[in-house]
Every structure is written in C-alpha cells, then in structure tokens.
Design an enzyme around this catalytic site. Structure first.
Site: not given
Length: 819
Positions: A32, A78, A122
């Site tokens: 991580r 993931h 967006y």
C-alpha cells in the site's frame, strides 16, 4: 461438542494483537504505502497504469472517462474504495507534484492551491506518452504476473519501468513503522548517472553527484545545502532548505514590489498568500501594503507590494523565516527492495534499478529468442514444403481430413507437428514464387536476430550496450532542462529588528522589587509623580529608551535578565507593571539591583561586579549577549560561592573613560582602595578574584572614586558622616584595609551603606521599618577616619538604616535617574 472444544485455542491478547498487527503492517508496507525500488510505484499506481494500458487507454487514443478507468481498476485489481483510486490517478496527472506526469487528464485535476479535483464522472484521462515507457515490453514476459484478488485475471508484481521513475517522480508515503520522502529529480541527470553506473559499477556517491546535482522539483525553487544533499545521497536521509525564487521590482513613488515566481515543493500557494496577508493585517512587520496572487496560465506569480522607503531585503528575510516561502525538506529514501523496506542512498538505489533493467532485458531477450526460433522453425518447414509443393499437395488431397493430412505429412516428409500445422493452414495465394523469396528473406532475418539475441544473453557487455542505447533514446525523447537551482551553502536568515519593530521612543521603568513596564511618553507626561509602584518599592532604573534598545537587569543573586525594549509590556504609567517572575523564576528574597540599556552588544565596555563575601571581577558587555533561552530563564552573570552570598553592586564602565580607583567598605568599618587595573577580566560564569581580606566580615558596597571625591557613610546606629576619599590611601587588592570608624567597646557602629556624594543631589536613607530619611550632605562637616559622624536618625522610632543612596532626581531631558 468435543470436536468444537478441540478447535478452541487459548492465546494471550498480546500474542493475538502482535500476530494480527504484524500481518497488517506487512501488508501496508508491501502492498500500500511504500514504492518499489524497481519501478517507483505503489500497488495502486501500478494497477492504474496496467489497467488503463490493458484497456487501450493510451496517449495515442482518445481520452476516456476517469470513472471507467477507476471502475476497471477497482473491479479487477484493487478492491478498495473508488475515492482512493481516483486520488492516486489524479496525483499522477498533476504537473506540480510529478516531474514527469504519468497520466494526462482533461478537466479539473486540482490545483497548487489544494483545490479538490472535479468528480471522476466529469473528468477524462489517458496514459501519458512517457508512461508507455513504464509499460513497454510488459507483454514479453519481462515481469512476474500473479493472480488478482479473485483469481480471475493476472496482474504484474512490478512494471518494466524503462526509466528510473522512483527518482524522476519521487515518492511520499507513511506506513507502520516506516515512512518515505523521495523528491523528484531531473530525468536527464538521473539517466546520466545510470549510464555512468553501468560503465563504472563501483562509482562513489561523489561521482554520481556530478550527474545528479540534487532534487529537481516541478515547482522549481532554490535548494540550499550541498552537505545535506551529500548526506541524503550517501545514507538515504538528509535535510536541505528549499527557498522560493523571488525578484524585486521598482515601482513609482520610491516603492518596491517583491515578485515570487516559484515556491517550494508541495507548499499550498493559497495558504502561503493568506499567511503573508495575515502578517500584513496583524502588522507583525510594518512595510507591506498589499499582497496579491497574480498567477495565471502563464505561471505562478505572487506580488508583495511594499510601502515607501522600506527595507525590502529585511522584509523578505522575515517572510522566509516566518512563512513557507522557505521550508526545510527532509530526505527519507525508503523503498521496497527485494520485498523488504530499506533506506537507500543514491548509489544503492540506482544499482538496484540497473540490476532490474538487466533482468528485464534478459527476460525480454529470452522471450524474443524463443519466438524467433519458433518462427524460424515454421519458416524452414514452409520453405521445405514449397520446394516439394506437388508432393505435399498430393499427400494433402489424398488425406481424409486435416488431422489425417498432418499425420501423413509428418510420416512422409518428417515435418514436425508445428510445421505440418502451418503447412495445412497455408493459404493458396502463398503458393507463388514471390512468397518463397519472402520466406527465404525472413529466414535470413530470423537467423540474424537469433544470433544477436544469443550474443546479448552470452555477453554482459552486449547487454549493457542495449541498456545504454535504450536509456539514451528515452533521455533524448523525454528530457527537459532543470527547473530547481542548487546552491552550495544554506544562507543564514538574519531578520533586521527594524523590520519587525516600530521605531518609537518610550519611557521604561524597572523597580527594586522586580516590576517592569514601558509606557508612551504621552502617558508618562500625563501621570505626574505617580509611577504606580507599591509602597516600599522604588525605581532602580527609569529612562526614555527606543523600542530597538536592549535592557539588562542584574539581581542580587547573580542572575541576569534580558529584555528587548519592544517586548516589555506596554501599559499606562500609573500601572504597577509586569513582574519579571511571571516569565523568569526568581527566589523569594531576590531583587533587582541594577539595570542598564544598550543599543547593541558590540561596545568594548565592561561591568565591575562585587559580592558581599569578598569577590570582585570585570566582565565584558559582549559576554552578556542573550542566548537562545533568555525568554524562559535568567543567565548567570557571576558565580556565588555560598547560599548566603549576594551581589552588592554592578557598575558599568566605558572602556578608556575611567582610570580611577575602586573603594570598598566592610560592615565592621574597614575601608580599602586600589587601582581598577588590579581587577582582571573574567567570563560571565566566573566567581572573580578576592577583593578584600574580610576575616568574618562582609562587604557593604563598592564605589568608583577619584582622589578629591567625598563619600557619605551611614551606620546602623543612625549616624552619618562625610569623609574625603583621600582618607583611605590607595594600596593593593585583597588587603585588610584601614579602619574608618572609631571602634567602641559597647554597641559599636557598623556601616550600613555609603555613597559618593554628588554636588547637586540630596541623600536618602532607607530604614528597616520601610521609612526614608533625607539628608542634605552640605549641612554636615567633613569627618576624619576615626570620626563616627553625627547622629541624625532615631533608630528607636524610624528603624535601623539599611541603605543609603542619592536622592532620585529625574533628568527632564532624558528621564535618567541622577547618581
């Protein structure tokens, strides 16, 4: 029931917590928070690049919605929240965070002001061109592939990373017990260092630093401190200073403007502008008239407009020291190396990368070699088949099906399984004379490739040439000039106090009991004779000073208290003031003995200090310059030998302006006088030298005297006498001295205090009952050495005299107490 009981284990909470936390720590360290030394990527970053590449979302294709890429990554590789994946994707697109962004994005991807990016529905994203170098040759078995979380797809454990991404783009992360902070570097410099290391495997850090000059932040700026860089590149940990790039512009009306064009790495520009404006509003420095953020598409620009005739250099130094215009950057180059977190220096980091690239090239070459041999085998079979084409066709036509045809070709012409498969799959148009020529040329090329691949595998020098050639090509394609300037020395920031302190005249008072205050001259003038002190307290220092002056206060216990005048609490003159014990701890019986003010500590003058137990010394003014802890504790200006010892006086002497003698009087009535040159200079913490042979006696006071001076002496029985200094002949230091009062068998006189009489002042005697008794010296005759003087004070009603001093007369010009 017995089966269930047999599965129950009794473990301590410590063992369970240790085991579980150990597993958790291993996971977040390896999977991580920390980058891999080989490709410089954390797992989420690696998975984003791989998934986008697998999806064909590359730099030469149209942009795609970020939400689609995030969904692919989350669904396939993931299994974490979409927000963390999107944040990682956005960061890889931010050109103020990465030196070589790996993602291109359309839409709002945040800003250097720490504005959040637009929602992923967006924005649109695709891999940048340089990220293709991170993924190049991944399809040629160059890296290990493992099953994903649900065993439905394979994902890479590391990317091929054909350029040193860990140094070029840097990394930051925090895990359990480990953290990393690797700054971005210049691609050209890092590749040059790698090329040098390939040719010189034992290159030292100093040699590599000839190529890697230091960090090259995407935000530019100035890095100071070669020593810190050397330490960081040798040990993986070091500290440098990162400073903004500024320039000064001249404006009309004798004004100036400080233009900030580059700021330190990862500094929030909006917060920086706000902090500078707060300094202006709060008037922490007087000289900034306006702060504007003028950044636009052409680049960053912060305008700090100054007032007329101000010190721009001083203001800039203050801003460097008190805002993020200058920060310290701490290297902590930790990465996963061979599945273990390690702190690596520059040499070790680049060596690991070179070893990995050799491994990638070797695996790629083996793959290409196998593919070429396989293809050559097929081509040789096709050439053989075309040379006996009629026989081959006859066999195929006589066969019952494809399987039978393959079997017959193998039996009759000794083709292999793969060759026979290629022959029966051959299209009719290939049966031309032109095609046999093409196959022969292909065979020739394949043989050349096989020879070249084998040479690379057999010769490390040939492999290194391939590595050098490919890195050089990447440098030529993607290299860019350095943005950050490297400076050898860390410039010490000296903030001129005239920048931070308003130049103002004020009245300052220090009292015997330890009260301290400053007031405006207007408040002082309006207060008349009321100085606000408590009954029984009196000023030891009162004078008009400048806010830029320094104040030293000496206590009777050998402690020195320093205050810059501008930091003394400003209050009305009628207020009592602030007690020094509010910030500096004092003993119960500790009082302020003397106070002096100075413009600076460079004056070559000195202090004369004497104690009641017979020690004296001279100490330079420079020795009393304040240290770092002056706000929290007092410093020692003389070492006292015993708990009962105390300082009786501190005299300031201008060097070269006094050449007289020092006079000491003891409690039992002895006087001693000697040249001041006999007193040696000592440091602030020294005890000094012996001043007088006391023999169970104590020093009452000292005075600087000349031959024609007159002293006033008061005894414990209330007697006062005037005596010429010449009555005590000058001798040498540390003697017993001469008796200056007549010894009586019953109730003898003991000296309570003495003072040099000024021609214009009256004397004031303080008694044990807190009363004062004024004396006009000229009204009393001169007495000889053996005179006990005239009785003036009724000790039964007023109390015993304990001190005598000149009457406090405030000079109307400068407010100084006359001596």
């Amino acid at each position: 029931m017995s089966d269930n009981q047999s599965k129950i284990e009794e473990l301590t909470l410590e063992d369970i917590m240790g085991d579980r936390f150990g597993r958790y720590s291993k996971y977040i360290i390896q999977e991580r928070a920390l980058p891999d030394v080989r490709d410089g990527l954390k797992p989420v970053q690696r998975r984003i690049l791989f998934a986008m590449n697998q999806d064909g979302n590359t730099y030469d294709k149209a942009f795609r919605k970020s939400a689609k890429s995030v969904g692919n990554v989350m669904g396939n590789f993931h299994p974490h929240g979409d927000s963390s994946i999107y944040e990682a994707l956005v960061r890889m697109s931010q050109n103020w965070k990465l030196r070589a962004p790996l993602i291109e994005m359309h839409g709002n991807n945040g800003s250097i002001d720490n504005d959040p990016p637009a929602a992923m529905r967006y924005t649109e994203a695709r891999l940048s061109k340089i990220s293709q170098e991170m993924l190049r040759d991944i399809d040629k078995e160059t890296v290990d592939m493992v099953l994903n979380f649900d065993d439905t797809e394979y994902e890479p454990t590391v990317l091929p990373a054909r350029f040193p991404n860990l140094l070029v783009n840097g990394a930051t992360g925090i895990s359990a017990g480990y953290a990393t902070d690797i700054p971005p570097h210049n691609l050209n410099e890092v590749i040059d260092a790698v090329l040098h290391l390939v040719k010189h495997p034992n290159a030292t850090t100093d040699e590599l630093m000839q190529f890697v000059k230091g960090p090259d932040f995407p935000t530019g700026g100035i890095v100071q401190g070669i020593d810190g860089l050397k330490q960081a590149y040798q040990k993986g940990r070091g500290r440098v200073i990162v400073r903004s790039k500024t320039s000064t512009e001249e404006l009309r009306g004798n004004k100036q403007l400080i233009r900030v064009s580059e700021i330190p790495y990862e500094v929030n520009k909006a917060s920086l502008v706000k902090k500078i404006d707060e300094i202006r509003v709060m008037k922490k420095i007087d000289g900034i008239s306006e702060v504007r953020d003028e950044s636009d598409r052409d680049g960053l620009s912060i305008a700090i407009e100054l007032k007329k005739d101000v010190n721009s250099k001083g203001i800039l130094n203050y801003l460097y020291k008190n805002t993020d215009l200058q920060i310290s950057y701490n290297f902590n180059m930790v990465a996963i190396n061979k599945r273990r977190p390690e702190r690596l220096g520059l040499g070790a980091l680049l060596t690991s990368y070179v070893e990995y690239q050799r491994e990638v090239i070797t695996k790629r070459t083996n793959y290409n070699l196998a593919k070429s041999k396989e293809r050559l085998h097929i081509v040789e079979g096709l050439i053989k088949a075309l040379s006996i084409l009629d026989q081959v066709i006859s066999v195929i036509r006589a066969s019952s099906d494809k399987k039978d045809a393959k079997s017959n070709l193998i039996k009759k012409f000794e083709f292999t399984e793969k060759q026979s498969e290629a022959i029966v799959s051959l299209q009719l148009y290939r049966l031309t004379n032109t095609d046999i020529t093409a196959l022969q040329n292909e065979s020739k090329d394949l043989n050349a490739d096989i020879t070249r691949y084998q040479a690379i595998l057999d010769d490390s020098g040939a492999l290194n040439k391939v590595l050098v050639k490919e890195l050089t090509a990447i440098k030529k394609t993607y290299g860019s000039p350095r943005k950050t300037v490297i400076q050898e020395k860390i410039e010490e920031i000296v903030v001129d106090r005239t920048v931070t302190v308003a130049d103002e005249q004020v009245m300052v008072l220090v009292s015997h009991s330890g009260y301290l205050k400053r007031s405006s001259l207007r408040s002082y003038a309006a207060s008349g004779d009321d100085n606000g002190l408590k009954e029984g307290d009196y000023p030891v220092y009162q004078r008009e000073l400048n806010t830029l002056d320094h104040l030293l206060m000496f206590t009777n216990k050998g402690n020195l208290i320093y205050r810059p005048v501008h930091e003394i609490t400003d209050m009305k003159w009628k207020d009592t003031g602030e007690h020094v014990s509010q910030t500096i701890g004092l003993q119960d019986d500790e009082v302020i003995l003397k106070a002096y003010s100075f413009k600076n500590f460079t004056d070559p003058s000195y202090f004369l200090i004497a104690t009641n137990d017979g020690f004296i010394k001279k100490t330079k003014l420079a020795d009393f310059a304040p240290g770092r802890t002056w706000r929290k504790r007092a410093t020692t200006y003389i070492k006292l030998k015993t708990d009962n010892a105390k300082v009786v006086n501190v005299k300031f002497i201008n060097k070269g302006q006094f050449s007289g003698t020092v006079m000491l009087l003891s409690h039992n009535g002895y006087g001693l006088r000697y040249d001041i040159a006999e007193i040696p200079e000592n440091g602030a913490r020294a005890a000094g030298v012996k001043s007088m042979d006391l023999r169970e006696d104590t020093i009452v006071d000292i005075a600087l005297v000349k031959e024609n001076d007159i002293v006033g002496i008061v005894t414990n029985r209330g007697a006062f006498k005037r005596m010429l200094v010449s009555e005590v002949a000058p001798t040498s230091r540390a003697r017993r001295g001469v008796l200056i009062i007549r010894e009586l068998k019953k109730d003898p006189h003991r000296i309570a205090g003495f003072v040099v009489i000024s021609s214009t002042s009256a004397l004031e005697v303080l008694t044990s009952r807190g009363q004062t008794h004024d004396i006009i010296p000229d009204e009393h005759p001169l007495g000889g050495r053996y005179s006990n003087g005239t009785f003036l004070i009724d000790v039964d009603s007023e109390g015993e005299p304990i001190n005598i001093k000149n009457k406090l007369i405030i000079d109307s010009v400068n407010g100084e107490i006359s001596k």
